[in-house]
Design a protein around this motif. Structure first.
Motif, PDB file in Angstrom:
ATOM      1  N   ASN A  83       0.582  -0.934  -0.059  1.00  0.00           N
ATOM      2  CA  ASN A  83       0.451   0.040  -0.059  1.00  0.00           C
ATOM      3  C   ASN A  83       0.681   0.898   0.037  1.00  0.00           C
ATOM      4  N   PHE A  84       0.624   2.009  -0.650  1.00  0.00           N
ATOM      5  CA  PHE A  84       1.775   2.865  -1.143  1.00  0.00           C
ATOM      6  C   PHE A  84       1.007   4.697   0.118  1.00  0.00           C
ATOM      7  N   GLY A  85      -0.381   4.757   0.003  1.00  0.00           N
ATOM      8  CA  GLY A  85      -0.805   5.694   1.575  1.00  0.00           C
ATOM      9  C   GLY A  85      -1.189   6.537   0.947  1.00  0.00           C
ATOM     10  N   GLY A  86      -1.812   7.600   2.147  1.00  0.00           N
ATOM     11  CA  GLY A  86      -2.037   9.264   1.720  1.00  0.00           C
ATOM     12  C   GLY A  86      -2.656   9.108   0.528  1.00  0.00           C
ATOM     13  N   ARG A  91      -7.773   2.045   0.618  1.00  0.00           N
ATOM     14  CA  ARG A  91      -9.446   2.831   0.498  1.00  0.00           C
ATOM     15  C   ARG A  91     -10.631   3.534  -0.411  1.00  0.00           C
ATOM     16  N   MET A  92      -9.185   4.210  -1.035  1.00  0.00           N
ATOM     17  CA  MET A  92      -9.256   4.653  -2.741  1.00  0.00           C
ATOM     18  C   MET A  92     -10.130   3.758  -3.654  1.00  0.00           C
ATOM     19  N   GLY A 109      -6.054   8.996  -5.789  1.00  0.00           N
ATOM     20  CA  GLY A 109      -7.763   8.721  -6.064  1.00  0.00           C
ATOM     21  C   GLY A 109      -7.817   7.151  -6.150  1.00  0.00           C
ATOM     22  N   SER A 110      -6.878   6.355  -6.268  1.00  0.00           N
ATOM     23  CA  SER A 110      -7.452   5.172  -6.916  1.00  0.00           C
ATOM     24  C   SER A 110      -5.555   4.135  -5.674  1.00  0.00           C
ATOM     25  N   TRP A 111      -5.707   2.972  -5.863  1.00  0.00           N
ATOM     26  CA  TRP A 111      -5.685   2.549  -4.770  1.00  0.00           C
ATOM     27  C   TRP A 111      -3.894   2.558  -5.594  1.00  0.00           C
ATOM     28  N   ALA A 112      -2.778   2.529  -4.867  1.00  0.00           N
ATOM     29  CA  ALA A 112      -1.042   1.624  -5.672  1.00  0.00           C
ATOM     30  C   ALA A 112      -0.783   0.844  -4.816  1.00  0.00           C
ATOM     31  N   PRO A 113       0.639   0.451  -5.287  1.00  0.00           N
ATOM     32  CA  PRO A 113       0.720  -0.102  -4.156  1.00  0.00           C
ATOM     33  C   PRO A 113       2.277   0.463  -3.982  1.00  0.00           C
ATOM     34  N   ARG A 114       3.204   0.225  -2.382  1.00  0.00           N
ATOM     35  CA  ARG A 114       4.003   0.992  -2.232  1.00  0.00           C
ATOM     36  C   ARG A 114       5.556   1.340  -2.864  1.00  0.00           C
ATOM     37  N   HIS A 115       5.566   1.034  -4.077  1.00  0.00           N
ATOM     38  CA  HIS A 115       6.916   0.563  -5.270  1.00  0.00           C
ATOM     39  C   HIS A 115       6.663  -0.010  -6.299  1.00  0.00           C
ATOM     40  N   LYS A 116       7.274   0.813  -7.549  1.00  0.00           N
ATOM     41  CA  LYS A 116       7.345   1.321  -8.570  1.00  0.00           C
ATOM     42  C   LYS A 116       8.394  -0.023  -9.105  1.00  0.00           C
ATOM     43  N   ASP A 117       7.328  -1.357  -9.617  1.00  0.00           N
ATOM     44  CA  ASP A 117       8.569  -2.162  -9.952  1.00  0.00           C
ATOM     45  C   ASP A 117       7.208  -3.114 -10.220  1.00  0.00           C
ATOM     46  N   LEU A 118       8.081  -4.281 -10.902  1.00  0.00           N
ATOM     47  CA  LEU A 118       7.047  -5.761 -11.359  1.00  0.00           C
ATOM     48  C   LEU A 118       6.679  -6.586 -10.286  1.00  0.00           C
ATOM     49  N   SER A 119       6.436  -5.974  -8.783  1.00  0.00           N
ATOM     50  CA  SER A 119       5.930  -7.340  -7.835  1.00  0.00           C
ATOM     51  C   SER A 119       4.738  -7.488  -8.449  1.00  0.00           C
ATOM     52  N   SER A 199       4.023  -5.357 -16.150  1.00  0.00           N
ATOM     53  CA  SER A 199       4.924  -5.371 -17.299  1.00  0.00           C
ATOM     54  C   SER A 199       5.906  -4.997 -17.363  1.00  0.00           C
ATOM     55  N   GLN A 200       5.321  -3.999 -16.603  1.00  0.00           N
ATOM     56  CA  GLN A 200       7.111  -2.958 -16.589  1.00  0.00           C
ATOM     57  C   GLN A 200       7.183  -2.398 -15.418  1.00  0.00           C
ATOM     58  N   HIS A 201       8.816  -1.551 -14.761  1.00  0.00           N
ATOM     59  CA  HIS A 201       8.264  -1.115 -13.941  1.00  0.00           C
ATOM     60  C   HIS A 201       7.288   0.029 -13.325  1.00  0.00           C
ATOM     61  N   ALA A 202       6.397  -0.093 -13.059  1.00  0.00           N
ATOM     62  CA  ALA A 202       5.577   0.926 -12.783  1.00  0.00           C
ATOM     63  C   ALA A 202       4.307   0.679 -11.577  1.00  0.00           C
ATOM     64  N   TRP A 203       3.687   1.782 -11.708  1.00  0.00           N
ATOM     65  CA  TRP A 203       2.509   1.588 -10.602  1.00  0.00           C
ATOM     66  C   TRP A 203       0.773   1.320 -11.117  1.00  0.00           C
ATOM     67  N   GLU A 204       0.441   0.378 -10.952  1.00  0.00           N
ATOM     68  CA  GLU A 204      -1.085   0.426 -10.936  1.00  0.00           C
ATOM     69  C   GLU A 204      -1.541   0.512 -10.130  1.00  0.00           C
ATOM     70  N   TYR A 205      -2.991   1.230 -10.745  1.00  0.00           N
ATOM     71  CA  TYR A 205      -3.554   1.662  -9.478  1.00  0.00           C
ATOM     72  C   TYR A 205      -5.004   1.022  -9.762  1.00  0.00           C
ATOM     73  N   VAL A 206      -6.060   1.223  -9.138  1.00  0.00           N
ATOM     74  CA  VAL A 206      -6.901   0.763  -8.929  1.00  0.00           C
ATOM     75  C   VAL A 206      -8.063   1.619  -8.123  1.00  0.00           C
ATOM     76  N   ASP A 207      -8.672   2.357  -9.468  1.00  0.00           N
ATOM     77  CA  ASP A 207      -9.993   2.904  -8.925  1.00  0.00           C
ATOM     78  C   ASP A 207     -11.135   3.140  -8.031  1.00  0.00           C
ATOM     79  N   ALA A 208     -11.561   1.358  -9.088  1.00  0.00           N
ATOM     80  CA  ALA A 208     -12.804   1.278  -8.428  1.00  0.00           C
ATOM     81  C   ALA A 208     -13.601  -0.169  -8.708  1.00  0.00           C
ATOM     82  N   VAL A 209     -14.002  -1.479  -8.098  1.00  0.00           N
ATOM     83  CA  VAL A 209     -14.777  -2.592  -8.309  1.00  0.00           C
ATOM     84  C   VAL A 209     -15.895  -2.021  -7.629  1.00  0.00           C
TER      85      VAL A 209
END
Length: 226
Positions: A83-86, A91-92, A109-119, A199-209
């Motif tokens: 969780n990136f937080g903030g 919760r976003m 405004g979206s969830w993102a993981p803590r690190h910008k990577d391929l995890s 598939s690359q060093h990045a942050w995925e964002y999930v805005d809503a489900v």
């Protein structure tokens, strides 16, 4: 085939999908790529694909008898293994989409993981009313935008804790788009687990489900953030 998916993802990342499609058209031998790779029939090659007669569509899911009520609800709780937080806190990922209208790379405004990577990561969302699921929709953004299309699988969770994988494969969703998985209404879901990996060093964002389906007891709760 593994080399099919790898070649496609590489072309998507490098912006050289035209080379991938050219290989599909021209490769010869006993097992050319086009004979074992459905991705060859997408994009600029779609007009060359041999279209087989489509089977009749499956019957439309029938509503269960009363007191079930059709309900479209967004997640009310969420947790993740990273969780990136903030302003990109987990919760976003609850409530209705906060970033409509196209790609919003870098916008909060979206969830993102803590690190910008391929995890690989797992996001779990919970809905207020268990429902016989007929569709689940995941709203995606990414930073950078080319990393969108990061969902690897979607698993529904019943109130009893039983799980059912309802989708896995290559996510073709663009930044600002939504992955929609149609369902037959046979599984009662109260939560979902979304497996992601870029598939690359990045942050995925999930805005809503959003979960669509038939909720028991005539209950259909409005979306809200917890």
């Amino acid at each position: 085939a593994d080399d099919c998916k790898a070649a496609f993802r590489s072309g998507k990342y490098r912006g050289t999908l035209s080379n991938f499609y050219a290989r599909c058209r021209s490769e010869h031998g006993s097992q050319p790529l086009r004979s074992r790779c459905t991705l060859c029939c997408t994009g600029e090659n779609a007009r060359w694909a041999v279209v087989s007669p489509s089977p009749p569509p499956p019957p439309r899911p029938q509503p269960p008898p009363p007191p079930f009520t059709f309900c479209s609800q967004h997640a009310v709780k969420a947790s993740a293994d990273s969780n990136f937080g903030g302003k990109w806190d987990v919760r976003m990922a609850t409530g209705a989409p906060t970033l409509p209208g196209g790609c919003r790379a870098g916008k909060p405004g979206s969830w993102a993981p803590r690190h910008k990577d391929l995890s690989a990561h797992k996001l779990r969302v919970t809905f207020a009313a268990p429902a016989r699921a007929t569709r689940i929709t995941i709203y995606e953004h990414a930073n950078p935008p080319s990393a969108a299309g990061f969902v690897r699988s979607v698993t529904l969770v019943a109130p009893s804790g039983a799980t059912h994988v309802v989708w896995s494969g290559v996510d073709m969703t663009g930044c600002g788009g939504a992955l929609t998985v149609p369902l037959d209404g046979s599984f009662v879901a109260s939560a979902a687990i979304i497996a992601t990996r870029t598939s690359q060093h990045a942050w995925e964002y999930v805005d809503a489900v959003r979960l669509d389906g038939w909720a028991a007891g005539g209950q259909c709760f409005g979306s809200r953030r917890h």
